[in-house]
Design an enzyme around this catalytic site. Structure first.
Site, mmCIF file in Angstrom:
data_model
loop_
_atom_site.group_PDB
_atom_site.id
_atom_site.type_symbol
_atom_site.label_atom_id
_atom_site.label_comp_id
_atom_site.label_asym_id
_atom_site.label_seq_id
_atom_site.Cartn_x
_atom_site.Cartn_y
_atom_site.Cartn_z
ATOM 1 N N GLU A 314 53.090 46.735 29.203
ATOM 2 C CA GLU A 314 54.194 47.229 29.025
ATOM 3 C C GLU A 314 54.418 48.752 28.669
ATOM 4 O O GLU A 314 55.321 49.353 28.508
ATOM 5 C CB GLU A 314 55.174 46.495 28.290
ATOM 6 C CG GLU A 314 54.848 46.331 26.696
ATOM 7 C CD GLU A 314 55.940 45.472 25.942
ATOM 8 O OE1 GLU A 314 56.554 44.721 26.220
ATOM 9 O OE2 GLU A 314 55.543 45.457 24.595
ATOM 10 N N LYS A 411 68.450 47.337 28.124
ATOM 11 C CA LYS A 411 67.635 46.241 27.990
ATOM 12 C C LYS A 411 66.949 45.902 26.886
ATOM 13 O O LYS A 411 66.888 44.950 26.250
ATOM 14 C CB LYS A 411 66.665 46.228 29.290
ATOM 15 C CG LYS A 411 65.888 45.004 29.626
ATOM 16 C CD LYS A 411 65.231 45.028 30.943
ATOM 17 C CE LYS A 411 64.462 43.576 31.089
ATOM 18 N NZ LYS A 411 63.555 43.235 30.443
HETATM 19 O O1 LIG Z 1 56.353 37.632 25.707
HETATM 20 C C1 LIG Z 1 56.547 38.964 25.507
HETATM 21 O O2 LIG Z 1 57.518 39.067 24.850
HETATM 22 C C2 LIG Z 1 56.095 39.686 26.646
HETATM 23 C C3 LIG Z 1 54.857 39.668 27.158
HETATM 24 C C4 LIG Z 1 54.640 40.640 28.354
HETATM 25 O O3 LIG Z 1 54.832 40.151 29.731
HETATM 26 P P1 LIG Z 1 53.638 39.810 30.917
HETATM 27 O O4 LIG Z 1 52.578 39.204 30.295
HETATM 28 O O5 LIG Z 1 54.437 39.357 32.035
HETATM 29 O O6 LIG Z 1 53.230 41.264 31.192
HETATM 30 C C5 LIG Z 1 55.176 42.056 28.399
HETATM 31 O O7 LIG Z 1 54.976 42.729 29.546
HETATM 32 C C6 LIG Z 1 56.728 41.962 28.020
HETATM 33 O O8 LIG Z 1 57.326 43.052 27.891
HETATM 34 C C7 LIG Z 1 57.009 40.846 26.811
HETATM 35 C C1 LIG Z 2 57.790 43.735 31.130
HETATM 36 C C2 LIG Z 2 58.723 43.822 30.409
HETATM 37 O O1 LIG Z 2 59.812 43.082 30.063
HETATM 38 P P1 LIG Z 2 60.158 41.467 30.282
HETATM 39 O O2 LIG Z 2 60.306 40.711 28.951
HETATM 40 O O3 LIG Z 2 61.365 41.438 31.058
HETATM 41 O O4 LIG Z 2 59.144 40.865 30.891
HETATM 42 C C3 LIG Z 2 59.052 45.278 29.419
HETATM 43 O O5 LIG Z 2 59.708 45.094 28.399
HETATM 44 O O6 LIG Z 2 57.968 46.012 29.784
#
Ligand SMILES: O=C(O)C1=C[C@@H](OP(=O)(O)O)[C@@H](O)[C@H](O)C1
Ligand SMILES: C=C(OP(=O)(O)O)C(=O)O
Length: 427
Positions: A314, A411
């Site tokens: 992220e 968001k």
């Molecule tokens: O568990 C979480 O809070 C998150 C996990 C990640 O997702 P991904 O593993 O799909 O990248 C991250 O990118 C997202 O912003 C938040």
């Molecule tokens: C990937 C992201 O969000 P999400 O929790 O919607 O996966 C993000 O915040 O970069």
């Protein structure tokens, strides 16, 4: 500076001097939405202190309310009153990965039908593995054969649980979602991952740590997570600032050769944003963690970055923007799964940075970025908050960057433009 409406382009401000600012940041999205789930499933009332209030967390609160959980407000904090989980309910996940992956296992515990849907793009994000895993754990889900949103969970008032194998290479949230509700499954859960590596290890560590803080018994091995059935305690969750949302502010110190401090930076944390300390230092920043928070200083020049971002995906959009302004080329790898994020982030970054005259090339699992002089223009954001943050950073150095739909940043950071302006004014 007033916030723009969704239709207006936001003129990203150019930095007329090195920034010199302290930027207090709202709470972590990932911690807030985990705390809400764990509080909703607890055996007593709980509170979420200094939560993030943003689209993603309001959607989570709203989804839990629609299932019968009390989520009340007290001076910006949330008070959570667990209740009998029941449908019928309609849950809007928006574009929140945390809501679309964490809520369905909770809905499965309810009695009655729970219909789950979200933004058009939410229907394209990976959901198949969690739908199939829930079915394997005894949950009835009708997805019309789509293997994706929208679907209806036919809650039977409880979930049997047990052992399940899933491919979570598309998103760590597919595992986190199953684990967070699992203390309430009759047999708990054993999740076994088979497939290419699961991304976002810190987020999985956050899930395990917060479950344990709530009293759950969790064991982990490589690619295996076990949660025993048992009660979750009602407690106070104090939410840390969102360290991933610090990226663009700290990046501004490098771009302008200035100083930015983010207060309340935790001494230890499971948040992936903590990796910014090492990543920005690798680009040439002076980084110091002290009683005032995290302070990043730039000298005006900074190098490119060669990094595997698989665990901290992220952070990519903002790091890519920073890389486009660096003194040398960058290679960001390990991030093929970003094609399934809010937008296909690899394609979006290539298109938009190159649209300003940049030289970004898509790799099978990442981006190659060669800095070039950039020019102003419209930067499209594809309903992706982090594209707004990336654009703002570019705009510090490139006059005339116009950010489309800046409000989409809500968001996770509704007061982004205010914080950005305050930073530039030296708050
Ligand atoms: O568990 C979480 O809070 C998150 C996990 C990640 O997702 P991904 O593993 O799909 O990248 C991250 O990118 C997202 O912003 C938040
Ligand atoms: C990937 C992201 O969000 P999400 O929790 O919607 O996966 C993000 O915040 O970069």
């Amino acid at each position: 500076m007033p916030s723009a409406t969704p239709q207006e382009h936001w003129p990203a401000p150019v930095a007329s001097a090195p920034v010199d600012a302290t930027v207090p940041l709202p709470g972590s999205k990932s911690m807030t939405n985990r705390a809400l789930i764990l509080a909703a499933l607890a055996d007593a009332p709980g509170t979420v202190t200094r939560p993030l209030r943003s689209r993603d967390s309001e959607l989570m609160a709203g989804a839990l309310r629609s299932l019968g959980v009390g989520v009340g407000e007290d001076a910006g904090d949330w008070q959570v009153l667990p209740g009998e989980l029941a449908g019928p309910a309609r849950v809007d996940v928006g574009l929140a990965g945390t809501v679309m992956r964490f809520l369905p296992p909770v809905a499965a515990l309810a009695s009655g039908e729970v219909h789950v849907d979200g933004d058009p793009r939410a229907r394209e994000r990976p959901m198949g593995p969690i739908i199939r895993a829930l079915r394997a754990l005894g949950v009835e889900i009708d997805d019309g054969g789509r293997d994706a949103l929208p679907f209806t969970v036919h809650g039977a008032g409880g979930v049997e649980g047990g052992t399940v194998t899933i491919d979570a290479s598309g998103s760590s949230q597919l595992v986190s979602g199953l684990l967070l509700a699992a203390p309430r499954f009759a047999k708990g859960v054993e999740v076994r991952h088979e497939g290419p590596p699961v991304p976002s290890a810190p987020h999985l560590a956050m899930t395990v740590a917060m479950l344990r803080e709530a009293g759950a018994i969790v064991e982990t091995e490589r690619n295996v997570w076990r949660v025993a059935p048992g009660p979750l305690r009602g407690r106070e969750w104090v939410i840390e600032p969102d360290l991933s949302n610090a990226a663009q502010f700290l990046g501004a110190a490098l771009v302008t050769g200035g100083r930015v401090t983010v207060p309340d930076w935790p001494a230890s944390t499971t948040q992936p944003g903590d990796a910014l300390r090492g990543l920005l230092a690798a680009m040439g920043a002076e980084v110091a963690l002290g009683p005032d928070g995290l302070t990043v200083r730039g000298t005006g020049a900074f190098s490119g970055l060669d990094a595997d971002l698989h665990e901290v995906g992220e952070l990519t959009p903002v790091l890519a923007a920073l890389a486009a302004l660096a003194d040398g080329p960058s290679r960001l790898t390990g991030i093929a799964h970003l094609r399934g994020h809010e937008t296909d982030r690899l394609a979006a970054l290539v298109t938009e940075i190159n649209g300003l005259g940049g030289d970004v090339r898509e790799l099978p699992d990442g981006l190659e970025i060669r800095p070039r002089p950039l020019r102003g223009g419209v930067f499209r954001t594809y309903d992706d908050h982090r594209m707004v943050m990336a654009a703002a950073l570019l705009g510090l150095a490139v006059p005339g960057v116009e950010v489309e739909n800046v409000a989409t940043v809500g968001k996770t950071l509704p007061n982004f433009t205010e914080l950005w302006t305050a930073m530039l004014e030296g708050a």
